[in-house]
Scaffold this active site. Structure first.
Site, PDB file in Angstrom:
ATOM      1  N   CYS A 164      -9.041  -2.054  19.598  1.00 58.56           N
ATOM      2  CA  CYS A 164      -7.615  -2.389  19.577  1.00 58.56           C
ATOM      3  C   CYS A 164      -6.768  -1.192  20.020  1.00 58.56           C
ATOM      4  O   CYS A 164      -6.696  -0.895  21.201  1.00 58.56           O
ATOM      5  CB  CYS A 164      -7.215  -2.908  18.201  1.00 58.56           C
ATOM      6  N   HIS A 277     -11.366  -7.280  17.402  1.00 59.54           N
ATOM      7  CA  HIS A 277     -11.803  -6.568  16.201  1.00 59.54           C
ATOM      8  C   HIS A 277     -13.190  -7.042  15.742  1.00 59.54           C
ATOM      9  O   HIS A 277     -13.294  -7.994  14.961  1.00 59.54           O
ATOM     10  CB  HIS A 277     -10.799  -6.785  15.065  1.00 59.54           C
ATOM     11  N   GLU A 279     -15.025  -5.749  13.601  1.00 63.71           N
ATOM     12  CA  GLU A 279     -15.243  -5.421  12.189  1.00 63.71           C
ATOM     13  C   GLU A 279     -14.668  -6.461  11.231  1.00 63.71           C
ATOM     14  O   GLU A 279     -15.054  -6.525  10.052  1.00 63.71           O
ATOM     15  CB  GLU A 279     -14.651  -4.036  11.866  1.00 63.71           C
TER      16      GLU A 279
END
Length: 350
Positions: A164, A277, A279
């Site tokens: 990001c 993202h 994660e």
């Protein structure tokens, strides 16, 4: 008759049934004495560790200014810099741990001498999401990234994962243009990934993905987007500095169907950058838009495995004493999920 039971891996074996037709092993395959049961079909020899791989990789994660996105009312560089506080969302730590690595926090505003000493203790770096694109934070990302390139040029395999904000800052650094980013309507929504034309996924984060999951990435909303800025494919390819350094792996569309570059991989360095993202799927719960399906969780797991597989190629082997005293385990995360938005856990550094 006495009946004796022995617990073997995946087997509860009843000696009285050892010679019955229902036994898992044939009688010739079982040798019994008064205290042990042996499977004599084969002997297991553990393979020797590959000397070219590091089986105790450590990932450095650069902290971000401020107290975390859970404290949205204080989102300003002036506040962040004046308080000297920084943070790491715990989901990035968990991502590295999922792949089998430990983490050392790289505190962006600590003395540079100390910061770069810690850089010598790790086998790769994560640049996280966030909002700080100027000031000290930008300068530190640039210095660390240049050091990483030097390490790789000197023959040390040293990977970078940028997510990001990390994607955006690396694009600014490589292009040498701080105004290269465009506005996109890409905040808080799940999307698919469209593989770029004639893309070769060999030696990229997607190489290990099963074919069925690769297919679903392009048809299902399996990744989380949360950004205001990005780069269109035309703009990206029109900048020779970017197109010569990175290959575009995937693109995505924002809420207005405007296309942006979503995954890139360096052509000459182990540097991967995501506008999405990886994660969040497995470790963040604050937004109803985050995909949590089994397929989405696998995306997180394969992304984590790739990161750490790259870090294992690093031959940097610092002393255990120095590593242990700097690990993230020396800090405690703060739970912030009760806010219902942002990151569920953050590590705060003062």
């Amino acid at each position: 008759m006495w009946r004796f039971y022995f617990c073997l891996p995946f087997l509860l074996f009843d000696i009285s049934a050892a010679t019955s037709a229902e036994s898992i092993f044939l009688p010739s395959q079982i040798r019994v004495d008064s205290s042990r049961v042996f499977d004599t079909r084969s002997s297991h020899v553990c393979s020797s560790p590959d000397p070219n791989l590091n089986y105790k990789p450590v990932i450095g994660i650069l902290t971000h200014p401020g107290e975390g996105r859970w404290d949205a009312g204080r989102h300003s560089l002036s506040y962040a810099y004046s308080t000297n506080i920084s943070y790491i969302a715990a989901s990035y730590v968990k991502l590295a741990e999922t792949g089998g690595a430990r983490v050392i926090p790289l505190i962006y505003n600590e003395p540079e001498e100390l910061l770069f000493q810690k850089l010598e203790l790790v086998n790769g770096v994560i640049f996280t999401g966030g909002w700080a694109k100027t000031g000290l934070y930008y300068d530190i990302v640039e210095k660390i990234f240049n050091k990483v390139l030097e390490k790789n040029d000197a023959g040390e395999h040293f990977p970078v994962y940028a997510m990001c904000l990390g994607f955006e800052i690396l694009s600014m650094i490589i292009s040498q243009n701080r105004d290269i980013l465009e506005r996109f309507n890409s905040v808080n929504y799940a999307s698919s990934l469209q593989f770029f034309e004639n893309v070769n996924i060999e030696a990229t984060v997607f190489q290990r993905f099963p074919p069925e999951l690769l297919k679903k990435l392009s048809t299902d909303c399996l990744v989380m987007q949360n950004h205001y800025f990005g780069i269109s494919p035309d703009n990206f390819q029109g900048k020779p500095s970017l197109s010569s350094f990175f290959n575009i792996l995937t693109t995505s569309a924002d809420k207005d169907s405007k296309t942006f570059v979503s995954t890139i991989r360096s052509k000459g360095y182990p540097v991967t950058a995501f506008q999405w993202h990886p994660e969040k799927n497995a470790f963040e719960w604050g937004s109803s838009e985050i995909p949590h399906s089994e397929d989405a969780i696998q995306v997180t797991q394969y992304a984590a495995n790739y990161l750490v597989s790259e870090a294992r190629k690093s031959m940097n082997r610092p002393s255990s004493e120095k590593v242990l005293s700097n690990l993230i385990y020396n800090y405690k995360p703060t739970y912030s999920g009760y806010k219902g938005s942002g990151d569920d856990e953050v590590y705060i550094f003062m």
